[in-house]
Design a protein around this motif. Sequence first.
Motif, PDB file in Angstrom:
ATOM      1  N   THR A  77      -8.375   5.816  -8.128  1.00  0.00           N
ATOM      2  CA  THR A  77      -7.252   4.892  -8.088  1.00  0.00           C
ATOM      3  C   THR A  77      -7.668   3.495  -8.539  1.00  0.00           C
ATOM      4  O   THR A  77      -6.973   2.846  -9.312  1.00  0.00           O
ATOM      5  N   VAL A  78      -8.816   3.049  -8.049  1.00  0.00           N
ATOM      6  CA  VAL A  78      -9.263   1.696  -8.395  1.00  0.00           C
ATOM      7  C   VAL A  78      -9.504   1.591  -9.894  1.00  0.00           C
ATOM      8  O   VAL A  78      -9.064   0.638 -10.548  1.00  0.00           O
ATOM      9  N   GLN A 106      -5.544  -4.434   0.592  1.00  0.00           N
ATOM     10  CA  GLN A 106      -4.530  -3.534   0.046  1.00  0.00           C
ATOM     11  C   GLN A 106      -5.080  -2.118  -0.116  1.00  0.00           C
ATOM     12  O   GLN A 106      -4.462  -1.146   0.319  1.00  0.00           O
ATOM     13  N   PHE A 107      -6.264  -2.026  -0.713  1.00  0.00           N
ATOM     14  CA  PHE A 107      -6.834  -0.697  -0.950  1.00  0.00           C
ATOM     15  C   PHE A 107      -7.308  -0.052   0.350  1.00  0.00           C
ATOM     16  O   PHE A 107      -7.197   1.150   0.531  1.00  0.00           O
ATOM     17  N   GLU A 120      -4.378   1.388   1.962  1.00  0.00           N
ATOM     18  CA  GLU A 120      -3.971   2.664   1.366  1.00  0.00           C
ATOM     19  C   GLU A 120      -4.769   3.813   1.951  1.00  0.00           C
ATOM     20  O   GLU A 120      -4.212   4.843   2.322  1.00  0.00           O
ATOM     21  N   SER A 121      -6.087   3.634   2.045  1.00  0.00           N
ATOM     22  CA  SER A 121      -6.898   4.753   2.541  1.00  0.00           C
ATOM     23  C   SER A 121      -6.649   4.984   4.030  1.00  0.00           C
ATOM     24  O   SER A 121      -6.648   6.124   4.490  1.00  0.00           O
ATOM     25  N   MET A 128      -9.776   7.301  -3.943  1.00  0.00           N
ATOM     26  CA  MET A 128      -9.666   5.840  -3.954  1.00  0.00           C
ATOM     27  C   MET A 128     -10.456   5.262  -5.130  1.00  0.00           C
ATOM     28  O   MET A 128     -10.046   4.301  -5.754  1.00  0.00           O
ATOM     29  N   ALA A 155     -12.842  -2.793  -5.921  1.00  0.00           N
ATOM     30  CA  ALA A 155     -11.612  -3.354  -6.494  1.00  0.00           C
ATOM     31  C   ALA A 155     -11.604  -4.867  -6.347  1.00  0.00           C
ATOM     32  O   ALA A 155     -11.274  -5.599  -7.276  1.00  0.00           O
ATOM     33  N   SER A 180       2.423   1.805  -3.391  1.00  0.00           N
ATOM     34  CA  SER A 180       1.427   2.309  -4.348  1.00  0.00           C
ATOM     35  C   SER A 180       1.189   3.792  -4.138  1.00  0.00           C
ATOM     36  O   SER A 180       1.090   4.554  -5.103  1.00  0.00           O
ATOM     37  N   ALA A 225       0.841  -1.202   0.000  1.00  0.00           N
ATOM     38  CA  ALA A 225       0.000   0.000   0.000  1.00  0.00           C
ATOM     39  C   ALA A 225       0.872   1.246   0.000  1.00  0.00           C
ATOM     40  O   ALA A 225       0.628   2.194  -0.743  1.00  0.00           O
ATOM     41  N   ILE A 227      -4.963  -4.575 -10.761  1.00  0.00           N
ATOM     42  CA  ILE A 227      -5.775  -5.466  -9.938  1.00  0.00           C
ATOM     43  C   ILE A 227      -5.951  -6.807 -10.641  1.00  0.00           C
ATOM     44  O   ILE A 227      -5.794  -7.876 -10.045  1.00  0.00           O
ATOM     45  N   ALA A 249     -12.578  -0.084  -2.086  1.00  0.00           N
ATOM     46  CA  ALA A 249     -11.800  -1.315  -1.944  1.00  0.00           C
ATOM     47  C   ALA A 249     -12.659  -2.529  -2.306  1.00  0.00           C
ATOM     48  O   ALA A 249     -12.214  -3.468  -2.960  1.00  0.00           O
TER      49      ALA A 249
END
Lengths: 406, 243
Positions: free
Chosen positions: A306-307, A330-331, A334-335, A303, A394, A13, A10, A314, A391
């Motif tokens: 990003t996705v 993972q996502f 990140e957030s 986000m 994703a 990224s 994360a 992905i 997320a």
Amino acid sequence: MNILNLIKIAYKSLMRNKMRAFLTMLGIVIGISSVITMVGVGESSQASINNQVSQMGTNLIMVHRARMRERGVSTGRDNVQSLKVKDVDLLAKNAKYLSAVSPVFNANAQIINGNYNWSGSIMGGNTDLMEIRKFELATGSNFTEEDIKKYSKVALIGHTIVEELFDENVDPIGKTIRVGNMPVKVIGTLKPKGENQMGEDQDDILIMPYTTVQKRILGIDFIHMIMGSAVSEELADKAVEEIETLLRASHKIKDGAADDFEVRTQAEMLEMMSSISGMMTTLLTAIAAISLIVGGIGIMNIMYVTVTERTKEIGLRMSIGAHNSSILLQFLCESVILSLIGGLIGIILGLLLSYVISIVQGMPFIVSTSAVVLSFVVCAATGIFFGWYPAKKAASLDPINALRYE
Amino acid sequence: MTKAILQIENLTRVFQVGAEQVHALKGVTFSIEKGEFVSIMGSSGSGKSTLLNIMGCLDTPTSGEYLIDGVSVRERTKNELADIRNRKIGFVFQSYNLLARTTALENVELPLIYNNKVSSRERRERAQYALEMVGLTDRMSHTPNQLSGGQQQRVAIARAIVNDPVIILADEATGNLDTKTSYEIMSLFQELNEKGKTIAFVTHETDIATFTSRVITLRDGNIISDNINEAKSAIIALEEFCK
């Protein structure tokens, strides 16, 4: 897939898009720092009020003349003559819950010493006034009962007046100054108290025997107000009741008729001022909290972008064996990283800001642990709450379509 | 007898497109044995992508049996399929699919990150070894934008072999490359094949298919031919091309 790897992925990224990560974080930084600042300033001003009031004496009781009403219109209390010196004597003799009581006169006059002059406030009282108002002598001595009897032209002066009327290195004790046209001998100076919560200078004061103020300056036979000290803060309410009973009896006020005086305690003042400042703090904190929500929506928005942008990545991760849950985490990671780092910066910034404000305002600086901890929890929750949906999106991608996505 | 890595029996795949049913695969049967280098040929719409998706455990068949390394993939959960992809299959894509702004080494490490049994140190060592195998020892810390197309595809191949899969699935792996680089990549595949890797190579270019030792041709969801050839050497082809 262990959590450390997840955080690493994360983090990497996010680092691929530093500027975007920074701007996204900014929303949270602003939100958290303003919440921290508002709560901090609120607590500081609260502490400052408490401080101020205890300086005034928490067991201070004030008896004012009642405001007059004429045909339903309040005309103030200036012409009300309901309090007399004999009321003070009555209270001094009979009130069990009062440790000290003094008549009080307020006046304004030009105070002159040679080439210097200053328009200051004058207070008249008896020998107990100093103790009631928590004034302390810096130099010299208090006036005496003798001075009160003789309407002596003596005064105790506050720090501001000392500075305004006397050169440095000059001892004011024993000097004669003029109050209006009356020559007055300075017999003592007061220790500085600073400004009170309303911004009034408490050192701009000249205290004289009340008889001097009443007869020589004002020329009236009533008194402005009575100040007293309750035996203790807890007994202040009892003291108020007692004063009311005694004064009603002496003023011959019938049951059901309105009092011609008002009794106030310092505790009431404290409550009133606290509730005003508390309301302001709540309001400002609420506004700050809204900016935190806006920051959270910013995270959600980015986000999502990003996705979509990383659909192919992905797909690749899934094709080489990432579980859906790994993608989700993972996502989410990140957030949460975004909001936590943002929160951390926000907390530091907020503390710094409230420190600066408290210094400028001359209030004590207080770090509210609960606000800091709460902000951190709110940050993590914001990250999870606003990161969850992107997320989830994703993780639910189909690897075949994701790999083909252009 | 050599061991069958991949067994496909009477495989069908039906897609529902609106009210219509599309039969992408209509009963395909074949097997790939260890050490084979197979190309799967077919024009677009022949079902080769669908077949590749199923072979790669990205998709499940409508009916029929598919065993990889002796394990049936039918009735598997998504996570179990993901684990099969992680341990038994290596993918090479037409567009490389490398992570941007990420070094070659980290790109190659990627499949091992999703395998809990591999420590971070072992991961690094294996990724370095895989990059050595594809001849990129001196490019490990380069990011994809610092690499040529051929080099990027080599990184992708390294990523496909790093988990030591039972089969490498290449999907038009030379599709984005010029002829010379295509030959280089094919010679790398041949080299890996000689070292014992089993490779299935999906392509529509007959030229590329001549470098493999077996060609399966699909048309309209059926196998129309399955021939063993004498594989042409890609190195010799490359030398001739350069003259």
